[in-house]
Motif scaffolding. Structure first.
Motif, PDB file in Angstrom:
ATOM      1  N   HIS A  77       0.830  -1.208   0.000  1.00  0.00           N
ATOM      2  CA  HIS A  77       0.000   0.000   0.000  1.00  0.00           C
ATOM      3  C   HIS A  77       0.867   1.261   0.000  1.00  0.00           C
ATOM      4  N   VAL A  78       1.938   1.231   0.787  1.00  0.00           N
ATOM      5  CA  VAL A  78       2.828   2.399   0.862  1.00  0.00           C
ATOM      6  C   VAL A  78       3.427   2.692  -0.512  1.00  0.00           C
ATOM      7  N   ILE A  79       3.933   1.652  -1.174  1.00  0.00           N
ATOM      8  CA  ILE A  79       4.550   1.832  -2.495  1.00  0.00           C
ATOM      9  C   ILE A  79       3.525   2.340  -3.501  1.00  0.00           C
ATOM     10  N   LYS A  84       1.236   7.009  -6.739  1.00  0.00           N
ATOM     11  CA  LYS A  84       0.140   7.915  -7.080  1.00  0.00           C
ATOM     12  C   LYS A  84       0.352   9.318  -6.516  1.00  0.00           C
ATOM     13  N   GLY A  85       1.511   9.546  -5.909  1.00  0.00           N
ATOM     14  CA  GLY A  85       1.822  10.875  -5.407  1.00  0.00           C
ATOM     15  C   GLY A  85       1.116  11.248  -4.126  1.00  0.00           C
ATOM     16  N   LEU A  86       0.658  10.251  -3.370  1.00  0.00           N
ATOM     17  CA  LEU A  86      -0.031  10.516  -2.108  1.00  0.00           C
ATOM     18  C   LEU A  86       0.901  10.215  -0.943  1.00  0.00           C
ATOM     19  N   LEU A 103      -2.973   7.635   5.181  1.00  0.00           N
ATOM     20  CA  LEU A 103      -2.845   8.504   4.014  1.00  0.00           C
ATOM     21  C   LEU A 103      -3.002   9.950   4.460  1.00  0.00           C
ATOM     22  N   LYS A 104      -2.050  10.784   4.084  1.00  0.00           N
ATOM     23  CA  LYS A 104      -2.085  12.179   4.505  1.00  0.00           C
ATOM     24  C   LYS A 104      -2.892  13.055   3.553  1.00  0.00           C
ATOM     25  N   TYR A 255     -15.505  25.309   3.894  1.00  0.00           N
ATOM     26  CA  TYR A 255     -14.519  24.950   2.879  1.00  0.00           C
ATOM     27  C   TYR A 255     -14.011  23.541   3.179  1.00  0.00           C
ATOM     28  N   SER A 256     -13.335  22.946   2.221  1.00  0.00           N
ATOM     29  CA  SER A 256     -12.741  21.617   2.398  1.00  0.00           C
ATOM     30  C   SER A 256     -11.236  21.718   2.204  1.00  0.00           C
ATOM     31  N   GLU A 257     -10.495  21.066   3.092  1.00  0.00           N
ATOM     32  CA  GLU A 257      -9.041  21.045   2.995  1.00  0.00           C
ATOM     33  C   GLU A 257      -8.609  20.083   1.887  1.00  0.00           C
ATOM     34  N   LEU A 258      -7.663  20.512   1.068  1.00  0.00           N
ATOM     35  CA  LEU A 258      -7.150  19.629   0.030  1.00  0.00           C
ATOM     36  C   LEU A 258      -6.352  18.478   0.627  1.00  0.00           C
ATOM     37  N   GLU A 259      -5.695  18.738   1.769  1.00  0.00           N
ATOM     38  CA  GLU A 259      -4.797  17.731   2.332  1.00  0.00           C
ATOM     39  C   GLU A 259      -5.545  16.526   2.871  1.00  0.00           C
ATOM     40  N   ASP A 260      -6.616  16.756   3.638  1.00  0.00           N
ATOM     41  CA  ASP A 260      -7.324  15.624   4.238  1.00  0.00           C
ATOM     42  C   ASP A 260      -8.749  15.456   3.723  1.00  0.00           C
TER      43      ASP A 260
END
Length: 358
Positions: A77-79, A84-86, A103-104, A255-260
């Motif tokens: 999963h980490v790889i 996917k750039g996450l 996942l951050k 608003y919604s945070e892009l990060e989470d």
């Protein structure tokens, strides 16, 4: 001739182990700080704890092999998330429940979610195959058994039950697979006596209920928070102090945070000097924001107001998230089915090989 046998492990009550796992699951936020102990600091600590926990009910060699299989799975999963750039954390282990990564940033679409979900079973299968061939080549029953465990873990993870990998892969194949997970998945869990998996099934059933049953209910959902405001500036400006049951519609921004991906609501009551922030449990359309209770308190000879603010909202599902090209659906669906069949076959092969070597 003396009969030398390995001492048998003392049986431990499974209900106790399951209860411990459930407790840790409900206290998952307490484990998250371990993710900050360096790249693999939390991983090493929780791996050691999990090995110790499993060693209470199985030989230490088996416990180590099990944790290694889970680690390889999680690294898949980490790889995949890195590809996917996450950004993601290193794995953290939860005794008797497995492991997790954090996942951050949320996946942008169902295809990305499924891709990351596939990473675990695919690399986990490679790890189990490695153990299988080591056991076959050197005729080591322990490695064959560990391989069987690896095949089983990756196969059971393919059940279309959220948050298992199969449930996440299903979003890119067909969400109708969730119906099989709800019915057939429960039967499989009970048939193989994997009772700890009932935790995940119950969470999955509750999530489906919220998405597809409560969604049809016209009643809004609510969340609330209490904010502390200094009374001195209010009195100095000559503003009226409202009563306990005073209700007032409040200005807000959302608003919604892009990060989470979480939706946040900024609440304003300028006369009272209130600037509050509330998080919604899910994406929603705000119906109203208002005060529901006001209480006067005194701390260190100073007067304060405790203002309880409530947000009523209607849940909103972004159906565009689940839009996947037909070609991708077929590719993921065929891979999903073939992987499940292969893992089932390898479980059978490992069982026969273990008996042959013995």
């Amino acid at each position: 001739m003396t009969d030398k046998r390995e001492p048998q492990k003392k049986n431990k009550p499974w209900w106790f182990m399951g209860a411990a796992g459930i407790f840790l699951l409900t206290k998952i936020k307490l484990l998250l700080p371990l993710l900050k102990l360096g790249t693999f600091g939390g991983t090493i600590i929780t791996m050691a704890v999990s090995v110790w926990a499993f060693a209470q009910i199985a030989p230490i060699q088996t416990a180590v092999g099990l944790i290694v299989m889970i680690f390889i799975h999680e690294m898949g999963h980490v790889i995949a998330s890195k590809q996917k750039g996450l950004p993601t954390s290193a794995p953290i282990f939860i005794p008797f429940l497995g492991a997790m990564i954090n996942l951050k940033r949320n996946p942008r679409d169902a295809e990305t979610e499924a891709y990351i979900a596939f990473g675990g079973p695919l690399l986990g299968t490679v790890g189990a195959l490695g153990a299988f061939f080591i056991g076959w080549y050197w005729e080591l029953p322990l490695f064959i058994y560990i391989a069987w465990i690896g095949f089983f873990l990756n196969l059971i993870n393919l059940l279309p039950i959220h948050p298992l990998d199969g449930g996440r892969i299903s979003v890119a194949v067909s969400r109708w697979l969730w119906l099989f997970g709800l019915t057939g998945g429960l039967f499989i869990i009970l048939y193989i006596h994997a009772y700890v998996m009932l935790i995940f099934w119950a969470l999955f059933a509750w999530d489906l209920y919220n998405k597809y049953v409560r969604k049809k209910d016209s009643k809004p959902r609510s969340t609330w928070g209490t904010f502390e405001v200094d009374m001195d500036p209010i009195l100095e400006q000559g503003f009226f102090i409202p009563g306990t049951e005073h209700r007032r519609e409040l200005a807000f921004e959302t608003y919604s945070e892009l990060e989470d991906g979480k939706q946040r609501v900024l609440i304003y009551w300028r006369e009272m000097g209130l600037h509050g922030l509330l998080n919604l449990f899910e994406q929603g359309l705000i119906k109203s924001v208002y005060t529901s209770q006001i209480e006067r308190i005194t701390k260190e000879n100073k007067a304060y107001l405790l203002i309880r603010c409530q947000v009523d909202y209607y849940p909103h599902t972004n159906d565009a998230y689940y839009e996947v090209a037909p070609k991708v659906r077929w590719k993921y669906g065929i891979t999903y089915a073939l992987l499940a069949v292969f893992l089932g076959y390898m479980m059978h092969a490992a069982s026969k090989m273990e008996l042959y070597i013995k």
